[in-house]
Enzyme design. Structure first.
Site, mmCIF file in Angstrom:
data_model
loop_
_atom_site.group_PDB
_atom_site.id
_atom_site.type_symbol
_atom_site.label_atom_id
_atom_site.label_comp_id
_atom_site.label_asym_id
_atom_site.label_seq_id
_atom_site.Cartn_x
_atom_site.Cartn_y
_atom_site.Cartn_z
ATOM 1 C CG ASN A 10 -1.706 1.259 1.371
ATOM 2 O OD1 ASN A 10 -1.901 1.972 0.383
ATOM 3 N ND2 ASN A 10 -2.188 1.561 2.571
ATOM 4 C CE LYS A 12 0.452 3.548 4.770
ATOM 5 N NZ LYS A 12 0.130 3.653 6.171
ATOM 6 C CG HIS A 98 -5.843 2.068 4.898
ATOM 7 N ND1 HIS A 98 -5.372 2.983 5.815
ATOM 8 C CD2 HIS A 98 -4.850 1.152 4.747
ATOM 9 C CE1 HIS A 98 -4.147 2.627 6.182
ATOM 10 N NE2 HIS A 98 -3.812 1.520 5.548
ATOM 11 C CD GLU A 100 -2.831 5.610 6.588
ATOM 12 O OE1 GLU A 100 -2.807 5.694 5.356
ATOM 13 O OE2 GLU A 100 -1.905 5.087 7.254
ATOM 14 C CD GLU A 170 -3.905 -2.563 7.013
ATOM 15 O OE1 GLU A 170 -2.813 -2.878 6.563
ATOM 16 O OE2 GLU A 170 -4.430 -1.455 6.821
ATOM 17 N N GLY A 176 2.041 1.749 10.774
ATOM 18 C CA GLY A 176 3.054 2.805 10.701
ATOM 19 C C GLY A 176 3.712 3.105 12.037
ATOM 20 C CB SER A 216 4.643 -2.487 11.958
ATOM 21 O OG SER A 216 4.242 -1.153 12.230
HETATM 22 C C1 PEP Z 1 -0.874 0.085 5.759
HETATM 23 O O1 PEP Z 1 -0.662 1.146 5.210
HETATM 24 O O2 PEP Z 1 -1.896 -0.547 5.491
HETATM 25 C C2 PEP Z 1 0.116 -0.409 6.727
HETATM 26 C C3 PEP Z 1 -0.111 -1.567 7.314
HETATM 27 O O3 PEP Z 1 1.217 0.360 6.951
HETATM 28 P P1 PEP Z 1 2.591 -0.105 7.689
HETATM 29 O O4 PEP Z 1 3.001 -1.409 7.052
HETATM 30 O O5 PEP Z 1 3.546 1.004 7.394
HETATM 31 O O6 PEP Z 1 2.283 -0.274 9.136
#
Ligand code: PEP
Length: 254
Positions: A10, A12, A98, A100, A170, A176, A216
Site C-alpha cells: 500500500n 498511500k 483503510h 486512514e 489491520e 506505521g 508494520s
Molecule cells: C498500511 O498502510 O496498510 C500499513 C499496514 O502500513 P505499515 O506497514 O507502514 O504499518
C-alpha cells in the site's frame, strides 16, 4: 483448502507515475530469478500513477490496485474516482476502508458497504480493511468492534457475488508504528474473523476467503506471521516503498 498467499503493498500518497514505473521495473528485475508462483503480488497505487503502474506490470506477476473508489459510476462528485475509471486505468483490485480513510476522511461502515458493492459490480477485487484501536484492544472490545465492522461492511452482500473478497485485518495501533501484533494475537483475531464468516455465510466461503494481516510488516517478521494457520498474506505500507524490502517480503520462506 489451500489459500494462495497474497502480498499487497500500500503505497498511500507516495510515488508519481515516473517513480511507479521505475519501482516496478526494479521490482521485476529483483523478482526475475527469485519469484515463486505459489504466491500473488499486488501494489496499491495512487490514482494518477495507476496507468503507468499497470503498463509497467504487464507480463509480470504484479497486479495493480487502487486505494479507494466512489460507489457511483459517474456524476457530480468532485474529486472522486469511480470503479469503471479504475478498471480503465488498469486496476484489478481496490483497497476499501483503510483506517486512514476511516479516521482522516470520514469513511463510515455504510460508505464502505457501498464501495464494496461497487467494486464487485465493476469486477474489482475488494480488499476490505478492518481494525480496532488500542483503546478497543485494551478494554477487551476488539472482537465486538471487528464484528460490527464486518456486519456493516458486508450488509446485504451474499455469496457467490462476494467470493473475490479479500479482508485485511489491520490493528490501528500497529499501522506505521513499528509495533506489530504478535503472531499469536494476529492469528487469534484472524480465527475470529473466519469464524464470523462461517457463522454469517458458510464454511466453504469462510474457508476460501484470504485474510491478510497489516501493521508494520517487515522483511524480518513476515515469515513468522505467514506461518499462522489463518494468515494468508500481508498488507504492507512503509516496507513496500523500496523494491528491495518489498521483494524480501514477497520472497518470504514458506
Ligand atoms: C498500511 O498502510 O496498510 C500499513 C499496514 O502500513 P505499515 O506497514 O507502514 O504499518
Amino acid at each position: 483448502m489451500t489459500r494462495k498467499p497474497l502480498l499487497i503493498g500500500n503505497w498511500k500518497m507516495f510515488k508519481t507515475s515516473q517513480e511507479a514505473n521505475e519501482f516496478i521495473n526494479e521490482l521485476r528485475r529483483q523478482l526475475a530469478t527469485s519469484f515463486q508462483d505459489d504466491r500473488e503480488v499486488t501494489l496499491g497505487v495512487p490514482f494518477p500513477s495507476l496507468e503507468a503502474a499497470a503498463q509497467a506490470a504487464v507480463g509480470s506477476p504484479i497486479t495493480i490496485a487502487a486505494q479507494n473508489l466512489h460507489w457511483e459510476a459517474e456524476g457530480a462528485f468532485t474529486g472522486e474516482v469511480s470503479g469503471p475509471m479504475l478498471t480503465a486505468a488498469g486496476a484489478r483490485a481496490v483497497i476499501i476502508g483503510h483506517s486512514e480513510r476511516r479516521q482522516l476522511f470520514g469513511d463510515t461502515n455504510e460508505w464502505i458497504n457501498k464501495k464494496l458493492s461497487a467494486a464487485l459490480k465493476y469486477s474489482l477485487t475488494p480488499i476490505l480493511c478492518l481494525g480496532e484501536t488500542w483503546e478497543d484492544r485494551k478494554t477487551g472490545r476488539a472482537f465486538e468492534l471487528l464484528g460490527r465492522q464486518l456486519a456493516e461492511a458486508l450488509s446485504g452482500l451474499t455469496t457467490p457475488t462476494l467470493v473475490p473478497l479479500v479482508i485485511a485485518y489491520e490493528p490501528v495501533w500497529a499501522i506505521g508504528t513499528g509495533q506489530t501484533a504478535t503472531p499469536k494475537t494476529a492469528q487469534e483475531t484472524h480465527a475470529f474473523i473466519r469464524q464470523w464468516l462461517t457463522a454469517h455465510y458458510d464454511h466453504s466461503f469462510a474457508n476460501a476467503v484470504r485474510l491478510l494481516y497489516g501493521g508494520s510488516v517487515k522483511p524480518d517478521n513476515v515469515a513468522q506471521l505467514m506461518d499462522q494457520t489463518d494468515i494468508d498474506g500481508a498488507l504492507v505500507g512503509g516496507a513496500s516503498l523500496k523494491p528491495d524490502s518489498f521483494a524480501r517480503i514477497i520472497n518470504f520462506d514458506r
